[in-house]
Design a protein around this motif. Sequence first.
Motif, short mmCIF file in Angstrom:
data_model
loop_
_atom_site.label_atom_id
_atom_site.label_comp_id
_atom_site.label_asym_id
_atom_site.label_seq_id
_atom_site.Cartn_x
_atom_site.Cartn_y
_atom_site.Cartn_z
N ASP A 151 -13.08 25.09 -12.65
CA ASP A 151 -13.85 24.05 -13.31
C ASP A 151 -13.00 22.81 -13.50
O ASP A 151 -11.81 22.88 -13.73
N ASN A 152 -13.64 21.67 -13.42
CA ASN A 152 -12.99 20.37 -13.55
C ASN A 152 -12.00 20.13 -12.41
O ASN A 152 -10.93 19.59 -12.60
N SER A 153 -12.35 20.58 -11.22
CA SER A 153 -11.52 20.40 -10.04
C SER A 153 -12.27 19.57 -9.01
O SER A 153 -13.49 19.51 -9.02
N GLY A 154 -11.53 18.99 -8.12
CA GLY A 154 -12.16 18.26 -7.04
C GLY A 154 -11.20 18.02 -5.90
O GLY A 154 -10.00 17.93 -6.11
N ILE A 155 -11.72 17.97 -4.70
CA ILE A 155 -10.95 17.62 -3.52
C ILE A 155 -11.68 16.44 -2.90
O ILE A 155 -12.82 16.57 -2.45
N PHE A 156 -11.05 15.31 -2.90
CA PHE A 156 -11.68 14.09 -2.42
C PHE A 156 -10.82 13.50 -1.32
O PHE A 156 -9.63 13.28 -1.51
N ILE A 157 -11.42 13.26 -0.18
CA ILE A 157 -10.69 12.72 0.97
C ILE A 157 -11.42 11.46 1.43
O ILE A 157 -12.65 11.45 1.52
N GLY A 158 -10.68 10.43 1.73
CA GLY A 158 -11.28 9.20 2.21
C GLY A 158 -11.42 8.19 1.09
O GLY A 158 -10.81 8.30 0.04
N SER A 159 -12.27 7.22 1.30
CA SER A 159 -12.51 6.19 0.30
C SER A 159 -13.54 6.71 -0.70
O SER A 159 -14.70 6.92 -0.34
N ASN A 160 -13.11 6.94 -1.93
CA ASN A 160 -13.98 7.51 -2.95
C ASN A 160 -13.95 6.68 -4.21
O ASN A 160 -12.92 6.15 -4.59
N VAL A 161 -15.08 6.56 -4.84
CA VAL A 161 -15.17 5.96 -6.16
C VAL A 161 -15.84 7.01 -7.03
O VAL A 161 -17.03 7.28 -6.90
N MET A 162 -15.09 7.63 -7.90
CA MET A 162 -15.61 8.70 -8.74
C MET A 162 -16.02 8.11 -10.09
O MET A 162 -15.18 7.66 -10.85
N THR A 163 -17.31 8.11 -10.37
CA THR A 163 -17.80 7.62 -11.65
C THR A 163 -18.51 8.76 -12.37
O THR A 163 -19.16 9.60 -11.74
N ASN A 164 -18.35 8.79 -13.67
CA ASN A 164 -18.97 9.82 -14.51
C ASN A 164 -18.66 11.23 -14.01
O ASN A 164 -19.52 12.09 -13.98
N THR A 198 0.84 -1.20 0.00
CA THR A 198 0.00 0.00 0.00
C THR A 198 0.87 1.25 0.00
O THR A 198 1.82 1.35 0.78
N PRO A 199 0.57 2.23 -0.89
CA PRO A 199 1.37 3.45 -0.89
C PRO A 199 1.14 4.26 0.38
O PRO A 199 0.05 4.25 0.96
N ASN A 200 2.17 4.94 0.82
CA ASN A 200 2.11 5.77 2.02
C ASN A 200 2.37 7.21 1.60
O ASN A 200 3.49 7.58 1.27
N ILE A 201 1.32 8.02 1.59
CA ILE A 201 1.43 9.43 1.18
C ILE A 201 1.07 10.29 2.38
O ILE A 201 -0.01 10.14 2.97
N ILE A 202 1.94 11.22 2.73
CA ILE A 202 1.73 12.09 3.88
C ILE A 202 1.76 13.54 3.42
O ILE A 202 2.73 13.97 2.79
N PHE A 203 0.69 14.28 3.71
CA PHE A 203 0.65 15.71 3.45
C PHE A 203 0.71 16.43 4.79
O PHE A 203 -0.17 16.26 5.63
N HIS A 204 1.71 17.24 4.99
CA HIS A 204 1.81 18.00 6.24
C HIS A 204 0.95 19.26 6.16
O HIS A 204 0.49 19.76 7.18
N ASN A 205 0.75 19.77 4.94
CA ASN A 205 -0.04 20.98 4.78
C ASN A 205 -0.56 21.01 3.34
O ASN A 205 0.19 20.82 2.41
N ILE A 206 -1.84 21.26 3.19
CA ILE A 206 -2.43 21.43 1.86
C ILE A 206 -3.09 22.80 1.84
O ILE A 206 -3.94 23.09 2.68
N THR A 207 -2.68 23.62 0.90
CA THR A 207 -3.27 24.94 0.72
C THR A 207 -3.91 25.01 -0.65
O THR A 207 -3.26 24.73 -1.65
N ILE A 208 -5.16 25.38 -0.69
CA ILE A 208 -5.89 25.49 -1.95
C ILE A 208 -6.26 26.95 -2.14
O ILE A 208 -7.00 27.53 -1.34
N HIS A 209 -5.73 27.54 -3.21
CA HIS A 209 -5.98 28.95 -3.47
C HIS A 209 -7.19 29.16 -4.37
O HIS A 209 -7.92 30.12 -4.20
N VAL A 210 -7.40 28.29 -5.33
CA VAL A 210 -8.48 28.47 -6.30
C VAL A 210 -9.07 27.12 -6.64
O VAL A 210 -8.35 26.17 -6.90
N ILE A 211 -10.39 27.06 -6.64
CA ILE A 211 -11.11 25.91 -7.16
C ILE A 211 -11.70 26.35 -8.48
O ILE A 211 -12.48 27.30 -8.54
#
Length: 76
Positions: free
Chosen positions: A17-30, A2-15
């Motif tokens: 079109d065609n953007s998304g922030i998904f956290i957790g177990s997600n299944v993105m369809t369509n 299993t990959p181990n990815i650690i983010f110490h800080n995430i800063t989002i300045h602009v959302i």
Amino acid sequence: MTPNIIFHNITIHVIEDNSGIFIGSNVMTNFSTNVHNKSGFGSVYGNHNQMSKNVHIFHDDDVIDTPIKSMTGVPK
């Protein structure tokens, strides 16, 4: 393994079109976006700019700019 990815800080300045922030177990369809933007003002660069009493007229006589079909082929 299993990959181990650690983010110490995430800063989002602009959302945009065609953007998304998904956290957790997600299944993105369509997941899709269809956007048509028009700008009639342009850009202003530099320091201490002032604009006043502006008039913006945008004439768009198209009935449909871009025909969009959904994932199933049925027009939206």
